[in-house]
Design an enzyme around this catalytic site. Structure first.
Site, PDB file in Angstrom:
ATOM      1  CD  GLU A 189      -3.142  -1.026   2.069  1.00  0.00           C
ATOM      2  OE1 GLU A 189      -3.083  -0.220   3.007  1.00  0.00           O
ATOM      3  OE2 GLU A 189      -4.160  -1.720   1.839  1.00  0.00           O
ATOM      4  CD  GLU A 258      -4.910  -5.939   2.345  1.00  0.00           C
ATOM      5  OE1 GLU A 258      -5.685  -5.114   2.882  1.00  0.00           O
ATOM      6  OE2 GLU A 258      -3.698  -6.008   2.621  1.00  0.00           O
TER       7      GLU A 258
END
Ligand SMILES: *[C@@H]1O[C@H](CO)[C@@H](O)[C@H](O)[C@H]1NC(C)=O
Ligand SMILES: *[C@@H]1O[C@H](CO)[C@@H](O)[C@H](O)[C@H]1NC(C)=O
Length: 844
Positions: A189, A258
């Site tokens: 991320e 995710e």
């Protein structure tokens, strides 16, 4: 103008084509795992891959085989895990791969189960894990700055990534070596950080990509949530929904690393649920839009044992409302509903991997996505995005009923075998039953004043907390003396002077001459705390002791390594003859950790080093108190937990293993209310547990217990009553099924797909866990029953023989099935109405 633009486009296309060709040829030669724009390719086959996150340190090695088997039974092809740097390299160059940290063993168990593994090395992992997975020592490497173009950081990061890759290679765990690892991840991320820090961020991510690819693992690397991922890395999506995501290059497959199956719990926050119907809808929507890899984050969330939970205020439970619950039991109906979804998707795989969807509108808010390949395979997804209304649509001359916010899957373009809003798998009610609360406790009260000794740390002024503790303990004592002259005016008055202490967090206890004068703690919005209170001071020397408490290091945020904790000041006393006295810059003594921690009171041997009291002397509701008891392991194999509802805040150990920080005194605030599956989900929806402790039950792994003589130790900061602590077991108490008339259940699909749809009748399946039987029928109604598992009611229409078939087929069996049809229940109770069967039974 026109021409040069065209030329530019042309050359870009040629370069791109060459690049794709080159990487394709290159990968054929070197590796068995490659990819194209459609999918990951393993041994020459494009695959739709279904994946789920299970983090090895968040369960025990004894639980791993069962968790992995349940993942496989749930239809997973891949298990995904982060690699947790801080537990593997607690000090530079000293490695630990034992017990819960035995990564190789975990991967080999996944391999033995016949599934693949996605290894997210990071080594930044965020993950609600202490310091985002970075070891604390990393912060104190001279000149370091995290996650940017910084030499000391890059050196350390490369060292760890190489270490892990080399272990994987030497154990032959990458797919081209015959192992299960089909993919890795570098960084995590990074997109939002890169956007904030600009060019050093770009340089760093380019370096990270090249470093990773240079390790030649033979499997693809991904970067998640990073639009700018370099060409040799696949950029992927994280979120509640990812159907609109596009990879940054046309030659990369569309992957979702995710899918948030729920959300984590924080102390002070509610427990979040994500309805199974919405989760299935999000996945089906991703697949119908070209998606080919998806991973549930989490599939099993587990437990933040010890002090591994991140700041700020992340709870010990990391259940996440995942398909397998914290304790390793199936979270139904979520697990079963997703298993059925996976079966439906797999039936579509031949069409999905060999074609792009053609999309048509079926109505204002309804679409059909049809995948038709040269080989005649055909799969269709019929979607209704309307969050309120069900709709009848006509697709290829057949009528289909689509509930609100749902997608039907037709693996043959004819038969709707699955609808995301129609759960046909069973649901269950899991209960905590009390095993023993007759534990017999002893107590020991922690010291709160100290005579200064020579090896005590000491300085003029205040030190940042983590700098001193290096996170060896949550606790740091800041101690100083306050000298009060006998002619101070306040000595004749009722109220002493006002002390103000400013702390960067996260909690603080203030003691004067050994007596507690107050406690403050931070919250989700602000970890900083300020104590303000009048002190009872006497003439002469007064001992002021501040116990500063950290609850985990931060795990996310740009340059989170710079965040401070502890008493940074000012510390000010007001109301003296001199007016205000600033204590900030005077002499302060420091002590890291509690005396009980230094003496290892959590172990049998350590516990002999102090005198415990019991019976009428037992300390109750007293701050900073240690409690201990000895107990025998309960029989059976049901998962165990401690009900800590009578306690405030602290930490719990069993046989020297920390089960985590407890904080039931922190009551959940939130917006608890209705939870309709329909409509866009976010973490403010479907909150539960408001007004209750954020976490009351703490998982006790069975494997940490001996048959007898187990030592349970609790350190309580706030004051509680240990007599209220009980050992509980988690059991599946009730099982339920809700079946709509005419809805196929997955065991019948085979028949459905062989075009016997007309003769197909749905069935209600009930199944108790191994070793248990269906002992009692609590509810059965064929008609229009209302309510949910654990709380059903008959509706206005009810077949009077609803119970009979279940009584006959189910009682005394571990599992049973009953056909859902009018004749089974004594005839149609309300002709012309859409009917449903709801049934609830007890397992014992
Ligand atoms: C699927 O991918 C193809 C090729 O990139 C693209 O043309 C098409 O628009 C995509 N369809 C959807 C529904 O995303
Ligand atoms: C960290 O601790 C050292 C002594 O160990 C001290 O010299 C330094 O000033 C401290 N830094 C902060 C920010 O507290």
């Amino acid at each position: 103008m026109m021409n040069s633009l065209c030329a530019k486009t042309m050359s870009t296309i040629i370069i791109l084509t060459l690049m794709v060709l080159f990487s394709f040829i290159n990968s054929l030669v070197n590796a068995a795992v490659t990819y194209d724009d459609k999918a990951i390719i393993i041994n020459g086959n494009r695959r739709i891959l279904i994946s789920g996150s299970i983090h090895y340190p968040r369960s025990t090695p004894e639980m791993w085989p069962d968790l992995i088997q349940k993942a496989k039974d749930g239809g997973l092809d891949v298990v995904q895990t982060y690699v947790f740097w801080n537990v593997h390299e607690p000090s530079p160059g000293k490695y630990n791969f034992e017990g819960r940290y035995d990564l190789v063993k975990f991967i080999k168990l996944v391999q033995q189960a016949g599934i693949y593994l996605h290894l997210r090395i990071g080594p930044y992992i965020c993950g609600e894990w202490n310091f985002g997975g970075f070891p604390v020592w990393l912060k104190y490497v001279p000149g370091i700055e995290f996650r940017t173009d910084n030499e000391p950081f890059k050196t350390a990061m490369q060292g760890f990534v190489e270490k892990i890759v080399n272990i994987m290679k030497s154990e032959k765990l990458f797919e081209p070596q015959g192992g299960p690892i089909i993919m890795s991840q570098i960084e995590n991320e990074f997109g939002p950080v890169e956007w904030q820090i600009g060019s050093p961020g770009k340089a760093y991510s380019k370096w990270a990509a090249e470093m990773a690819v240079g390790l030649q693992t033979g499997v693809p690397w991904i970067m998640c949530k990073q639009e700018s991922a370099p060409d040799q890395i696949i950029d992927t999506c994280n979120g509640f929904y990812c159907h609109d995501f596009h990879p940054n290059r046309p030659f990369k497959p569309k992957m979702w690393t995710e899918i948030w199956t729920g959300w984590y719990t924080q102390y002070g926050g509610p427990i979040l649920r994500r309805p199974a119907e919405d989760l299935a809808f999000a996945v089906a929507r991703f697949i119908q839009n070209n998606g080919s890899f998806f991973n549930y984050y989490m599939y099993h969330g587990g437990t933040n044992f010890g002090r591994t939970a991140a700041g700020l205020f992340v709870a010990t439970s990391y259940d996440y409302d995942a398909p397998i619950d914290e304790f390793g039991l199936l979270n139904e109906p979520k697990w079963g509903h997703l298993r059925d979804l996976h079966r439906a998707i797999k039936l579509c795989e031949p069409a999905l991997v060999s074609s792009y969807p053609s999309v048509t509108w079926l109505g204002k808010n309804q679409e059909a996505h049809v995948f038709r390949s040269y080989s005649e395979a055909c799969a269709a997804f019929l979607s209704n995005y309307d969050p309120q209304h069900s709709v009848k649509v006509t697709f290829q001359n057949t009528e289909y009923n689509l509930p609100p916010w749902s997608i039907s899957i037709l693996p043959d373009c004819k038969t709707a075998v699955y609808n995301t809003a129609r759960i046909s798998s069973q649901s269950s009610q899991v209960m905590m039953t009390v095993l023993s609360n007759g534990l017999s406790w002893q107590s020991y009260v922690e010291e709160t004043t100290f005579s200064s000794d020579s090896d005590m740390l000491s300085t003029d002024g205040l030190w940042e907390q983590i700098n001193v503790t290096r996170d060896a303990s949550d606790y740091l004592w800041y101690m100083t003396e306050v000298n009060i002259s006998p002619d101070e005016g306040f000595l004749n008055k009722e109220q002493g002077p006002l002390l103000t202490v400013m702390s960067a967090g996260h909690a603080l206890h203030v003691f004067i001459n050994g007596q507690l004068s107050g406690t403050v703690y931070g919250g989700l919005e602000n970890p900083k705390v300020t104590f303000s209170g009048n002190l009872e001071l006497r003439a002469g020397i007064n001992k002021l002791s501040l116990l500063s408490v950290a609850v985990g290091l931060p795990n996310v945020g740009t340059h989170y390594e710079r965040w401070n904790a502890g008493v940074l000041g000012p510390v000010i006393l007001k109301g003296l003859n001199e007016g205000t006295r600033d204590l900030t810059w005077q002499r302060w003594n420091y002590r890291v950790g509690l005396k009980g921690e230094l003496l290892n009171l959590d172990t049998i041997t350590g516990s002999y080093s102090v005198e415990w009291v019991e019976g009428s002397l037992l300390a109750l509701k007293q701050p900073l108190t240690w409690y201990k008891t000895i107990f025998n392991a309960p029989d059976g194999s049901d998962p165990l937990a401690l009900d800590m509802g009578s306690m405030g805040k602290g930490e719990v150990w069993i046989n020297g293993e920390s089960i985590g920080r407890h904080w039931p005194g922190y009551i959940a605030k939130g917006n608890c209310g209705d939870c309709s599956y329909a409509g866009k989900y976010n973490e403010n929806k479907c909150q539960t547990n408001c007004g209750q402790p954020s976490q009351k039950w703490y998982h006790v792994p069975r494997s940490w217990l001996k048959p007898s003589g187990n030592i349970l130790v609790v350190f309580e900061e706030w004051g509680g009553d240990p007599n209220g602590i009980s050992l509980v077991q988690r059991t599946t108490g009730k099982v339920c099924a809700d079946i709509y008339d005419g809805q196929p259940s997955f065991k019948n699909w085979h028949m459905a797909l062989s075009r016997k749809y007309n003769k197909m009748q749905p069935k209600a399946h009930l199944s108790c866990p191994p070793g248990k039987q269906i002992s009692k029928l609590e509810f059965a109604s064929y008609g229009v029953p209302r309510g949910i598992c654990g709380n059903y009611h008959e509706g206005i229409c009810h077949a009077h023989k609803s119970y009979d078939a279940f009584q006959k087929n189910c009682i005394g069996h571990q599992s049973c099935a009953v056909t859902v049809a009018d004749e089974v229940f004594g005839g149609d109770p309300c002709p012309g109405t859409n009917k449903k069967l709801s049934v609830q039974a007890v397992c014992s």
